[in-house]
Design a protein around this motif. Structure first.
Motif, PDB file in Angstrom:
ATOM      1  N   ASN A 193     -39.899  57.892  82.769  1.00 31.30           N
ATOM      2  CA  ASN A 193     -39.000  57.076  83.155  1.00 31.30           C
ATOM      3  C   ASN A 193     -38.159  56.482  82.014  1.00 31.30           C
ATOM      4  O   ASN A 193     -37.118  56.109  82.113  1.00 31.30           O
ATOM      5  CB  ASN A 193     -39.782  55.767  83.762  1.00 31.30           C
ATOM      6  N   LYS A 194     -38.678  56.356  80.636  1.00 33.65           N
ATOM      7  CA  LYS A 194     -38.029  55.533  79.407  1.00 33.65           C
ATOM      8  C   LYS A 194     -36.520  56.561  79.292  1.00 33.65           C
ATOM      9  O   LYS A 194     -35.562  56.201  79.041  1.00 33.65           O
ATOM     10  CB  LYS A 194     -39.083  55.436  78.532  1.00 33.65           C
ATOM     11  N   LEU A 195     -37.088  57.912  79.334  1.00 27.79           N
ATOM     12  CA  LEU A 195     -36.040  59.040  78.937  1.00 27.79           C
ATOM     13  C   LEU A 195     -35.035  59.052  79.854  1.00 27.79           C
ATOM     14  O   LEU A 195     -33.749  58.888  79.673  1.00 27.79           O
ATOM     15  CB  LEU A 195     -36.652  60.572  78.868  1.00 27.79           C
ATOM     16  N   TYR A 196     -35.314  58.891  81.170  1.00 30.21           N
ATOM     17  CA  TYR A 196     -34.607  59.012  82.351  1.00 30.21           C
ATOM     18  C   TYR A 196     -33.508  57.691  82.201  1.00 30.21           C
ATOM     19  O   TYR A 196     -32.192  57.774  82.291  1.00 30.21           O
ATOM     20  CB  TYR A 196     -35.299  58.712  83.574  1.00 30.21           C
ATOM     21  N   ASN A 197     -33.995  56.495  81.942  1.00 27.95           N
ATOM     22  CA  ASN A 197     -33.315  55.259  81.694  1.00 27.95           C
ATOM     23  C   ASN A 197     -32.410  55.428  80.566  1.00 27.95           C
ATOM     24  O   ASN A 197     -31.332  54.871  80.643  1.00 27.95           O
ATOM     25  CB  ASN A 197     -34.062  54.061  81.765  1.00 27.95           C
ATOM     26  N   MET A 198     -32.928  55.812  79.634  1.00 27.29           N
ATOM     27  CA  MET A 198     -32.136  55.714  78.291  1.00 27.29           C
ATOM     28  C   MET A 198     -30.811  56.898  78.426  1.00 27.29           C
ATOM     29  O   MET A 198     -29.784  56.515  78.150  1.00 27.29           O
ATOM     30  CB  MET A 198     -32.797  56.462  76.982  1.00 27.29           C
ATOM     31  N   LEU A 224     -26.589  58.451  86.247  1.00 24.29           N
ATOM     32  CA  LEU A 224     -27.585  59.458  86.155  1.00 24.29           C
ATOM     33  C   LEU A 224     -27.556  60.262  84.959  1.00 24.29           C
ATOM     34  O   LEU A 224     -26.361  60.670  84.580  1.00 24.29           O
ATOM     35  CB  LEU A 224     -27.616  60.481  87.701  1.00 24.29           C
ATOM     36  N   PRO A 225     -28.543  60.903  84.522  1.00 25.74           N
ATOM     37  CA  PRO A 225     -28.344  61.709  83.235  1.00 25.74           C
ATOM     38  C   PRO A 225     -27.631  62.963  83.812  1.00 25.74           C
ATOM     39  O   PRO A 225     -27.703  63.318  84.942  1.00 25.74           O
ATOM     40  CB  PRO A 225     -29.770  61.948  82.859  1.00 25.74           C
ATOM     41  N   ILE A 226     -26.935  63.545  82.582  1.00 26.69           N
ATOM     42  CA  ILE A 226     -26.315  64.624  83.197  1.00 26.69           C
ATOM     43  C   ILE A 226     -27.023  66.088  82.653  1.00 26.69           C
ATOM     44  O   ILE A 226     -27.669  66.056  81.719  1.00 26.69           O
ATOM     45  CB  ILE A 226     -24.764  64.624  81.929  1.00 26.69           C
ATOM     46  N   ILE A 227     -27.015  66.952  83.514  1.00 27.45           N
ATOM     47  CA  ILE A 227     -27.364  68.276  83.339  1.00 27.45           C
ATOM     48  C   ILE A 227     -26.364  69.229  83.738  1.00 27.45           C
ATOM     49  O   ILE A 227     -25.779  69.227  84.703  1.00 27.45           O
ATOM     50  CB  ILE A 227     -28.719  68.463  84.223  1.00 27.45           C
ATOM     51  N   ALA A 244     -26.844  61.889  76.736  1.00 28.40           N
ATOM     52  CA  ALA A 244     -26.564  61.343  77.775  1.00 28.40           C
ATOM     53  C   ALA A 244     -27.152  62.465  78.702  1.00 28.40           C
ATOM     54  O   ALA A 244     -27.090  62.116  80.163  1.00 28.40           O
ATOM     55  CB  ALA A 244     -25.011  61.487  78.198  1.00 28.40           C
ATOM     56  N   GLY A 245     -27.998  63.463  78.402  1.00 26.50           N
ATOM     57  CA  GLY A 245     -28.338  64.469  79.343  1.00 26.50           C
ATOM     58  C   GLY A 245     -28.852  65.692  78.783  1.00 26.50           C
ATOM     59  O   GLY A 245     -29.101  65.500  77.311  1.00 26.50           O
ATOM     60  N   PHE A 246     -28.508  66.562  79.563  1.00 23.11           N
ATOM     61  CA  PHE A 246     -29.148  68.033  78.982  1.00 23.11           C
ATOM     62  C   PHE A 246     -28.118  68.998  79.106  1.00 23.11           C
ATOM     63  O   PHE A 246     -27.387  68.975  79.997  1.00 23.11           O
ATOM     64  CB  PHE A 246     -30.545  68.409  79.694  1.00 23.11           C
ATOM     65  N   VAL A 247     -27.954  69.887  78.224  1.00 18.14           N
ATOM     66  CA  VAL A 247     -27.011  70.948  78.174  1.00 18.14           C
ATOM     67  C   VAL A 247     -27.973  72.168  77.912  1.00 18.14           C
ATOM     68  O   VAL A 247     -28.478  72.102  76.744  1.00 18.14           O
ATOM     69  CB  VAL A 247     -25.846  70.890  76.933  1.00 18.14           C
ATOM     70  N   ALA A 250     -25.045  57.911  79.761  1.00 12.30           N
ATOM     71  CA  ALA A 250     -23.996  58.512  80.444  1.00 12.30           C
ATOM     72  C   ALA A 250     -22.991  57.652  80.801  1.00 12.30           C
ATOM     73  O   ALA A 250     -22.003  57.663  80.889  1.00 12.30           O
ATOM     74  CB  ALA A 250     -24.793  59.255  81.784  1.00 12.30           C
ATOM     75  N   PHE A 251     -23.559  56.174  81.351  1.00 11.55           N
ATOM     76  CA  PHE A 251     -22.553  55.277  81.615  1.00 11.55           C
ATOM     77  C   PHE A 251     -21.665  55.028  80.570  1.00 11.55           C
ATOM     78  O   PHE A 251     -20.300  54.838  80.615  1.00 11.55           O
ATOM     79  CB  PHE A 251     -23.152  54.214  82.202  1.00 11.55           C
ATOM     80  N   ARG A 252     -22.143  54.934  79.372  1.00 10.41           N
ATOM     81  CA  ARG A 252     -21.534  54.468  78.186  1.00 10.41           C
ATOM     82  C   ARG A 252     -20.721  55.427  77.830  1.00 10.41           C
ATOM     83  O   ARG A 252     -19.395  55.245  77.408  1.00 10.41           O
ATOM     84  CB  ARG A 252     -22.528  54.134  77.004  1.00 10.41           C
ATOM     85  N   MET A 253     -21.120  56.731  77.921  1.00  7.29           N
ATOM     86  CA  MET A 253     -20.087  57.732  77.527  1.00  7.29           C
ATOM     87  C   MET A 253     -19.031  57.844  78.493  1.00  7.29           C
ATOM     88  O   MET A 253     -17.698  58.290  78.188  1.00  7.29           O
ATOM     89  CB  MET A 253     -20.976  59.485  77.712  1.00  7.29           C
TER      90      MET A 253
END
Length: 75
Positions: A42-47, A1-4, A20-23, A52-55
């Protein structure tokens, strides 16, 4: 999941670097804004999810510590 996450935390730099998300400054308005953005794009979410997984793989604490110890002691 994207990180917030709340800004001011050291891993925030990595989250921004990896996209990988939003700060954010954590408050209801900002949280609503980024959640709406993620749920409507959806494109932003998936990216961000993939980043986030790569990080997580690349910034794994054990890997980072081993790398620095190997460099420091020329092992």
């Amino acid at each position: 999941l994207p990180i917030i996450m709340n800004n001011g935390i050291s891993t925030g730099d990595d989250i921004e670097k990896y996209k990988a998300g939003f700060v954010i400054q954590l408050n209801k308005k900002n949280l609503t804004k980024v959640l709406t953005k993620l749920l409507s794009d959806n494109k932003l979410y998936n990216m961000m999810k993939n980043n986030a997984f790569r990080m997580a793989r690349e910034v794994d604490l054990e890997k980072v510590l081993n790398k620095h110890l190997l460099q420091k002691y020329n092992i």
